[in-house]
Design a protein around this motif. Sequence first.
Motif, mmCIF file in Angstrom:
data_model
loop_
_atom_site.group_PDB
_atom_site.id
_atom_site.type_symbol
_atom_site.label_atom_id
_atom_site.label_comp_id
_atom_site.label_asym_id
_atom_site.label_seq_id
_atom_site.Cartn_x
_atom_site.Cartn_y
_atom_site.Cartn_z
ATOM 1 N N SER A 122 -10.681 -9.220 2.525
ATOM 2 C CA SER A 122 -10.978 -10.323 1.219
ATOM 3 C C SER A 122 -10.605 -10.952 1.832
ATOM 4 O O SER A 122 -10.460 -12.253 1.158
ATOM 5 N N GLY A 123 -9.068 -10.688 2.309
ATOM 6 C CA GLY A 123 -7.941 -11.947 2.007
ATOM 7 C C GLY A 123 -6.985 -12.214 0.774
ATOM 8 O O GLY A 123 -5.949 -12.568 0.185
ATOM 9 N N GLU A 124 -7.563 -11.035 -0.394
ATOM 10 C CA GLU A 124 -6.892 -11.003 -1.078
ATOM 11 C C GLU A 124 -5.522 -9.831 -1.335
ATOM 12 O O GLU A 124 -4.796 -10.046 -2.439
ATOM 13 N N CYS A 125 -5.550 -8.866 -0.087
ATOM 14 C CA CYS A 125 -4.514 -7.924 -0.208
ATOM 15 C C CYS A 125 -3.147 -8.179 0.149
ATOM 16 O O CYS A 125 -3.681 -9.381 1.156
ATOM 17 N N THR A 126 -2.145 -8.628 -0.273
ATOM 18 C CA THR A 126 -1.202 -9.323 0.152
ATOM 19 C C THR A 126 -0.074 -7.883 0.844
ATOM 20 O O THR A 126 1.405 -8.649 1.295
ATOM 21 N N HIS A 127 -0.540 -6.617 0.875
ATOM 22 C CA HIS A 127 0.482 -5.916 1.715
ATOM 23 C C HIS A 127 0.400 -5.721 3.059
ATOM 24 O O HIS A 127 -0.761 -5.978 3.266
ATOM 25 N N LYS A 128 1.387 -5.495 3.475
ATOM 26 C CA LYS A 128 1.446 -5.827 5.168
ATOM 27 C C LYS A 128 2.130 -3.905 5.075
ATOM 28 O O LYS A 128 2.652 -3.233 5.352
ATOM 29 N N SER A 129 1.043 -3.705 6.129
ATOM 30 C CA SER A 129 0.896 -2.292 6.682
ATOM 31 C C SER A 129 2.222 -2.182 7.662
ATOM 32 O O SER A 129 2.883 -2.794 8.780
ATOM 33 N N GLY A 130 2.768 -1.136 7.029
ATOM 34 C CA GLY A 130 3.739 -0.424 7.608
ATOM 35 C C GLY A 130 5.281 -0.888 6.955
ATOM 36 O O GLY A 130 6.150 0.077 7.727
ATOM 37 N N VAL A 131 5.004 -1.262 5.632
ATOM 38 C CA VAL A 131 5.928 -1.910 4.783
ATOM 39 C C VAL A 131 5.720 -0.859 3.235
ATOM 40 O O VAL A 131 4.883 -0.416 3.292
ATOM 41 N N ARG A 132 7.093 -0.797 3.434
ATOM 42 C CA ARG A 132 6.801 0.554 1.962
ATOM 43 C C ARG A 132 6.851 -0.658 0.866
ATOM 44 O O ARG A 132 8.224 -1.877 0.675
ATOM 45 N N TYR A 133 6.627 0.141 -0.159
ATOM 46 C CA TYR A 133 6.674 -1.088 -1.342
ATOM 47 C C TYR A 133 6.982 -0.111 -2.713
ATOM 48 O O TYR A 133 5.980 0.888 -3.134
ATOM 49 N N GLY A 134 8.117 0.244 -3.078
ATOM 50 C CA GLY A 134 9.093 1.699 -3.827
ATOM 51 C C GLY A 134 8.424 3.063 -2.445
ATOM 52 O O GLY A 134 9.059 3.120 -1.519
ATOM 53 N N ASP A 135 8.438 3.212 -3.602
ATOM 54 C CA ASP A 135 7.624 4.991 -2.889
ATOM 55 C C ASP A 135 6.442 4.548 -1.697
ATOM 56 O O ASP A 135 6.351 6.138 -1.632
ATOM 57 N N GLN A 136 6.259 3.350 -1.808
ATOM 58 C CA GLN A 136 4.220 3.350 -1.039
ATOM 59 C C GLN A 136 4.577 2.820 0.135
ATOM 60 O O GLN A 136 5.034 1.522 0.025
ATOM 61 N N LEU A 137 3.409 3.830 1.121
ATOM 62 C CA LEU A 137 3.513 3.423 2.449
ATOM 63 C C LEU A 137 2.083 2.171 1.986
ATOM 64 O O LEU A 137 0.996 2.878 2.087
ATOM 65 N N ALA A 138 2.398 1.013 2.881
ATOM 66 C CA ALA A 138 0.842 0.280 2.799
ATOM 67 C C ALA A 138 0.368 1.069 4.314
ATOM 68 O O ALA A 138 1.115 0.541 5.559
ATOM 69 N N PHE A 139 -0.722 0.867 4.052
ATOM 70 C CA PHE A 139 -1.433 1.083 5.459
ATOM 71 C C PHE A 139 -2.755 1.177 4.982
ATOM 72 O O PHE A 139 -3.317 0.980 3.853
ATOM 73 N N THR A 140 -3.903 1.388 5.875
ATOM 74 C CA THR A 140 -5.593 1.031 5.665
ATOM 75 C C THR A 140 -6.119 2.057 5.704
ATOM 76 O O THR A 140 -5.838 3.260 6.401
ATOM 77 N N VAL A 141 -6.904 2.154 4.852
ATOM 78 C CA VAL A 141 -7.567 3.612 4.572
ATOM 79 C C VAL A 141 -9.564 2.824 4.805
ATOM 80 O O VAL A 141 -9.564 2.271 4.334
ATOM 81 N N LEU A 142 -10.143 3.758 5.822
ATOM 82 C CA LEU A 142 -11.101 3.501 6.688
ATOM 83 C C LEU A 142 -12.105 4.605 5.614
ATOM 84 O O LEU A 142 -11.538 5.393 5.958
ATOM 85 N N GLY A 143 -13.548 3.256 5.627
ATOM 86 C CA GLY A 143 -13.984 4.502 5.058
ATOM 87 C C GLY A 143 -15.309 4.595 4.946
ATOM 88 O O GLY A 143 -16.063 3.308 5.864
ATOM 89 N N SER A 144 -17.086 4.901 4.578
ATOM 90 C CA SER A 144 -17.743 4.593 4.919
ATOM 91 C C SER A 144 -18.170 4.370 6.068
ATOM 92 O O SER A 144 -18.930 2.630 6.323
ATOM 93 N N PRO A 145 -18.485 5.526 6.220
ATOM 94 C CA PRO A 145 -19.400 4.684 8.184
ATOM 95 C C PRO A 145 -20.393 4.077 8.326
ATOM 96 O O PRO A 145 -21.137 4.802 7.710
#
Length: 306
Positions: A143-166
């Motif tokens: 959507s372009g609304e997310c600003t978190h970069k995959s592979g980067v930690r934000y605090g204690d959270q790792l940013a990655f993409t969750v794939l769903g609804s095949p």
Amino acid sequence: MNSKTDIEKINSFSRKKLTESDVYIFTVKLCNNDVDRDYEKFSLAALDELAPLFVGKTGIFDHSMKSADQKARIFDAFVEREDGRTTLDGEPFYNLKAKVYMLRNESNKSLIEEIEAGIKKEVSVSCSMSESRCSVCGKDKRSGECTHKSGVRYGDQLAFTVLGSPTDAYEFSFVAVPAQREAGVTKAFGTKEYDMENVLATIKSCAGEVTLTKAQADEIASYIEELREGAKLGEDYKKMLSKDVAGRLALALPQVDASLLKSVTAVMTVKELLGFKEGLGCGGITPQLAKSDEKQKNNDYSQFRI
């Protein structure tokens, strides 16, 4: 392994009745719910939904679309938990496994030997997912609304993409280096579900391979053809506009070589040409010494009287 049940399932795909001696059966790990090399992971629900979609799909090499490269077929698929193991984000580890068959014949003999020896082991799957959400904010990555970069930690959270609804599964392929460390996955998408801007954004953001179905490839090819037609119309319009502006400038600046004016307008942008056209007006720039129509109409040549 229930040989009788397996043969029954296999024969639901074959045109002639096969026996245990006709086929070679093996199990592959298609994918799992761990975070992969591209910082993407399937949700557990996605694995459950993918299992029935992969039943009946073919096994090939390096995602080749040639029918000659079809070597195997999935006749069963299931999700299985791996005890004592967790994913990178702390969830219980699950594998999507498939039971696959291929013919025991001379052309497959070397491949069967390589599978038995563990040489042909890694696989990659091609499927279409309709959800792609950020692990940090939960927003749709496309959507372009997310600003978190995959592979980067934000605090204690790792940013990655969750794939769903095949929405579909296409094939599995033997590859050298899969995206998932123990199986592999090539992310794809359904072009019917997203506009072309989202499709292009997905292609640009995907660090791994992208596999398309024939229908998806045809749709993108059609889109490219539309762009070409639009570009051709735009180029024709620019040429007409350039010629028009060059003609107006020639009337306004008769002392300047017309070929020079044409070469100048030829390199102008459409925005620049429109600006000049507006400035020149319908009749062009009027030279300071030129007589207006009104003056010429009322001229009695009194300036030449003695």
